[in-house]
Design a protein around this motif. Structure first.
Motif, PDB file in Angstrom:
ATOM      1  N   THR A   1      -1.904   4.680  -3.298  1.00 58.37           N
ATOM      2  CA  THR A   1      -2.276   3.798  -4.198  1.00 58.37           C
ATOM      3  C   THR A   1      -1.931   4.452  -5.710  1.00 58.37           C
ATOM      4  OG1 THR A   1      -4.363   5.190  -4.487  1.00 58.37           O
ATOM      5  CG2 THR A   1      -4.333   2.859  -3.061  1.00 58.37           C
ATOM      6  N   ALA A   2      -1.034   5.378  -5.679  1.00 55.14           N
ATOM      7  CA  ALA A   2      -1.002   6.077  -6.910  1.00 55.14           C
ATOM      8  C   ALA A   2       0.397   5.138  -7.430  1.00 55.14           C
ATOM      9  CB  ALA A   2      -0.231   7.525  -6.579  1.00 55.14           C
ATOM     10  N   SER A   3       0.350   5.271  -9.155  1.00 60.20           N
ATOM     11  CA  SER A   3       1.467   4.659  -9.587  1.00 60.20           C
ATOM     12  C   SER A   3       1.770   5.694 -10.715  1.00 60.20           C
ATOM     13  CB  SER A   3       1.139   3.123 -10.180  1.00 60.20           C
ATOM     14  OG  SER A   3       0.026   3.504 -11.144  1.00 60.20           O
ATOM     15  N   HIS A   4       3.006   5.376 -11.273  1.00 60.57           N
ATOM     16  CA  HIS A   4       3.662   6.356 -12.014  1.00 60.57           C
ATOM     17  C   HIS A   4       2.870   6.724 -13.033  1.00 60.57           C
ATOM     18  CE1 HIS A   4       6.741   8.170 -14.109  1.00 60.57           C
ATOM     19  NE2 HIS A   4       7.916   7.861 -13.658  1.00 60.57           N
ATOM     20  N   LYS A   5       2.735   8.039 -13.189  1.00 59.58           N
ATOM     21  CA  LYS A   5       1.434   8.547 -13.993  1.00 59.58           C
ATOM     22  C   LYS A   5       1.788   8.672 -15.403  1.00 59.58           C
ATOM     23  CE  LYS A   5       2.561  13.570 -13.821  1.00 59.58           C
ATOM     24  NZ  LYS A   5       1.513  14.780 -13.372  1.00 59.58           N
ATOM     25  N   THR A   6       3.185   8.459 -15.820  1.00 59.16           N
ATOM     26  CA  THR A   6       3.616   8.227 -17.311  1.00 59.16           C
ATOM     27  C   THR A   6       3.010   7.096 -17.915  1.00 59.16           C
ATOM     28  OG1 THR A   6       5.365   9.517 -16.877  1.00 59.16           O
ATOM     29  CG2 THR A   6       5.391   8.064 -18.811  1.00 59.16           C
ATOM     30  N   TYR A   7       3.101   5.689 -17.042  1.00 56.37           N
ATOM     31  CA  TYR A   7       2.709   4.495 -17.409  1.00 56.37           C
ATOM     32  C   TYR A   7       1.157   4.124 -17.002  1.00 56.37           C
ATOM     33  CZ  TYR A   7       7.529   4.657 -18.244  1.00 56.37           C
ATOM     34  OH  TYR A   7       8.814   5.262 -18.802  1.00 56.37           O
ATOM     35  N   PHE A   8       0.762   4.812 -16.321  1.00 61.23           N
ATOM     36  CA  PHE A   8      -0.770   4.541 -15.890  1.00 61.23           C
ATOM     37  C   PHE A   8      -1.863   4.108 -16.567  1.00 61.23           C
ATOM     38  CE2 PHE A   8      -5.000   5.543 -14.210  1.00 61.23           C
ATOM     39  CZ  PHE A   8      -5.018   4.604 -13.113  1.00 61.23           C
TER      40      PHE A   8
ATOM     41  N   ASN B   1       0.797  -1.146  -0.036  1.00 60.97           N
ATOM     42  CA  ASN B   1      -0.071  -0.102  -0.170  1.00 60.97           C
ATOM     43  C   ASN B   1       0.963   1.147   0.025  1.00 60.97           C
ATOM     44  OD1 ASN B   1      -2.714   1.129   0.003  1.00 60.97           O
ATOM     45  ND2 ASN B   1      -2.566   1.324   2.127  1.00 60.97           N
ATOM     46  N   ILE B   2       1.795   1.202  -0.748  1.00 57.33           N
ATOM     47  CA  ILE B   2       2.751   2.398  -1.009  1.00 57.33           C
ATOM     48  C   ILE B   2       2.719   2.723  -2.429  1.00 57.33           C
ATOM     49  CG2 ILE B   2       5.140   3.099  -1.047  1.00 57.33           C
ATOM     50  CD1 ILE B   2       5.575   1.094   1.319  1.00 57.33           C
ATOM     51  N   GLY B   3       2.544   4.073  -2.779  1.00 52.62           N
ATOM     52  CA  GLY B   3       2.549   4.700  -4.108  1.00 52.62           C
ATOM     53  C   GLY B   3       3.870   4.810  -4.341  1.00 52.62           C
ATOM     54  N   TRP B   4       3.914   4.715  -5.811  1.00 50.11           N
ATOM     55  CA  TRP B   4       5.385   4.899  -6.574  1.00 50.11           C
ATOM     56  C   TRP B   4       5.559   5.667  -7.667  1.00 50.11           C
ATOM     57  CZ3 TRP B   4       6.252   2.820 -11.500  1.00 50.11           C
ATOM     58  CH2 TRP B   4       5.343   2.279 -11.922  1.00 50.11           C
ATOM     59  N   GLY B   5       6.573   6.340  -8.170  1.00 48.86           N
ATOM     60  CA  GLY B   5       6.520   7.137  -9.306  1.00 48.86           C
ATOM     61  C   GLY B   5       7.511   8.284  -9.334  1.00 48.86           C
ATOM     62  N   SER B   6       7.252   9.174 -10.283  1.00 50.55           N
ATOM     63  CA  SER B   6       7.808  10.282 -10.340  1.00 50.55           C
ATOM     64  C   SER B   6       7.804  11.458  -9.364  1.00 50.55           C
ATOM     65  CB  SER B   6       7.931  10.783 -11.700  1.00 50.55           C
ATOM     66  OG  SER B   6       6.737  11.412 -11.919  1.00 50.55           O
ATOM     67  N   ALA B   7       8.492  12.728  -9.424  1.00 49.48           N
ATOM     68  CA  ALA B   7       7.942  13.803  -8.573  1.00 49.48           C
ATOM     69  C   ALA B   7       6.674  14.139  -9.065  1.00 49.48           C
ATOM     70  CB  ALA B   7       9.068  14.843  -8.615  1.00 49.48           C
ATOM     71  N   GLY B   8       6.431  14.315 -10.322  1.00 45.53           N
ATOM     72  CA  GLY B   8       4.850  14.776 -10.735  1.00 45.53           C
ATOM     73  C   GLY B   8       3.951  13.903 -10.235  1.00 45.53           C
ATOM     74  N   THR B   9       4.022  12.542 -10.307  1.00 42.20           N
ATOM     75  CA  THR B   9       3.240  11.769  -9.695  1.00 42.20           C
ATOM     76  C   THR B   9       2.817  12.030  -8.328  1.00 42.20           C
ATOM     77  OG1 THR B   9       4.131   9.930 -11.249  1.00 42.20           O
ATOM     78  CG2 THR B   9       2.526   9.155  -9.442  1.00 42.20           C
ATOM     79  N   LEU B  10       4.052  12.157  -7.650  1.00 39.35           N
ATOM     80  CA  LEU B  10       3.816  12.288  -5.948  1.00 39.35           C
ATOM     81  C   LEU B  10       2.637  13.664  -5.808  1.00 39.35           C
ATOM     82  CD1 LEU B  10       4.503  12.400  -3.214  1.00 39.35           C
ATOM     83  CD2 LEU B  10       6.634  13.439  -3.601  1.00 39.35           C
TER      84      LEU B  10
END
Lengths: 97, 212
Positions: free
Chosen positions: B107-114, B87-96
């Motif tokens: 629940t977030a995941s790297h927005k580039t690949y979502f 239950n840890i989100g992951w990704g770029s600074a923009g995703t954060l």
């Protein structure tokens, strides 16, 4: 680091940059931004491989985002003009003035 | 304080309705109006392997989100699975920052690949999907055909982007330009032909999956 300091750091650290046209663009020119956008224009091959290694080492403490383009790709996309790219040398000199 | 934490704090300070403070090591706390605080680790590694993610979690059990601050940061599939299970989100600074705004840091995941991930998972002809890296998938179709697909998010992927993907992740059958407005350069398509893969956009990929 400021844009000028980053430009000076890269030009001082990466000897192979002399064989390419290198630019900075994006938010770093205007302030802090998320990362440091660099454009490198030149041919692929051994010199480019060498430059990539040098830039990776030089970017150990920087969030570099480097875009490599063939000269034909740059001409077709007009990227330098469109994205208001500034040559690294000019970024460095402008910071020194 | 590490360089990437300094830059992340400065970057977040530029965002409206967000503020952030350094907590300890690579951990920061982000405060958002009308949303829960977010504890995020800001990492400078080039590749977040599972051992690294586990180590961050042990060091900072309160971590809601693991941020790979470098734009080039790579996330192996097992790391992604580990973080999602925890239950840890992951990704770029923009995703954060987007996730913090939305109150979805865990629940977030790297927005580039979502969205590309969702497109593949929901495509009817796909039987099984194995995510080898954030941008590399092994797709098994209902016909039995297996295709390895690599993703490039650039607006105008060029020859170097295709060659670099191949060099870093090995041979692929298809390079998918996932930028919805993207258009691979002629040189990128030619580089793909030289290497032995197709460089396509979504409409072309759909057709390829339909007929494979």
């Amino acid at each position: 680091m400021t844009a000028g300091e980053i430009a000076a750091h890269l030009l001082g650290s990466c000897r192979s940059l002399k064989q390419f046209d290198a630019y900075m663009f994006g938010s770093t020119l205007r302030g802090i931004g998320e990362d440091v956008d660099i454009l490198v224009v030149g041919s692929s091959g051994d010199a480019l491989s060498q430059l990539k290694q040098e830039l990776q080492a030089a970017g150990e403490f920087l969030p570099l985002h480097i875009l490599y383009m063939l000269p034909s790709e740059e001409r077709r996309t007009n990227f330098v003009t469109r994205e208001k790219c500034v040559q690294l040398g000019l970024v460095m000199v402008a910071a020194e003035i | 304080m590490s360089w990437q934490v300094k830059r992340a704090l400065a970057y977040i300070a530029e965002q409206p309705r967000l503020s952030a403070q350094h907590v300890a090591g690579e951990l920061i706390r982000i405060e958002v109006e009308d949303q829960p605080d977010v504890f995020a680790v800001i990492s400078a590694v080039n590749k977040v392997d599972a051992a690294t993610a586990t180590s961050y979690r042990q060091e900072h059990p309160e971590m809601d989100f693991l941020c790979g601050y470098r734009k080039t940061c790579v996330w192996p599939g097992d790391t992604i699975e580990y973080l999602q299970r925890a239950n840890i989100g992951w990704g770029s600074a923009g995703t954060l920052t987007s996730a913090a705004f939305d109150g979805e840091a865990n629940t977030a995941s790297h927005k580039t690949y979502f969205f590309p991930d969702r497109l593949l998972r929901q495509y009817g002809r796909v039987k099984e999907l194995s995510r080898e890296y954030d941008r590399i998938y092994r797709v098994t179709l209902k016909t039995g055909t297996v295709l390895k697909i690599g993703m490039i998010a650039d607006y105008e992927p060029n020859a170097d982007a295709v060659r670099s993907l191949w060099d870093e992740f090995g041979p692929v059958d298809i390079v998918w330009n996932i930028n919805p407005n993207g258009s691979p350069s002629l040189e990128a398509i030619e580089a793909g032909i030289e290497l032995g893969c197709e460089v396509v956009i979504w409409e072309e990929l759909k057709e390829r999956l339909r007929t494979a």
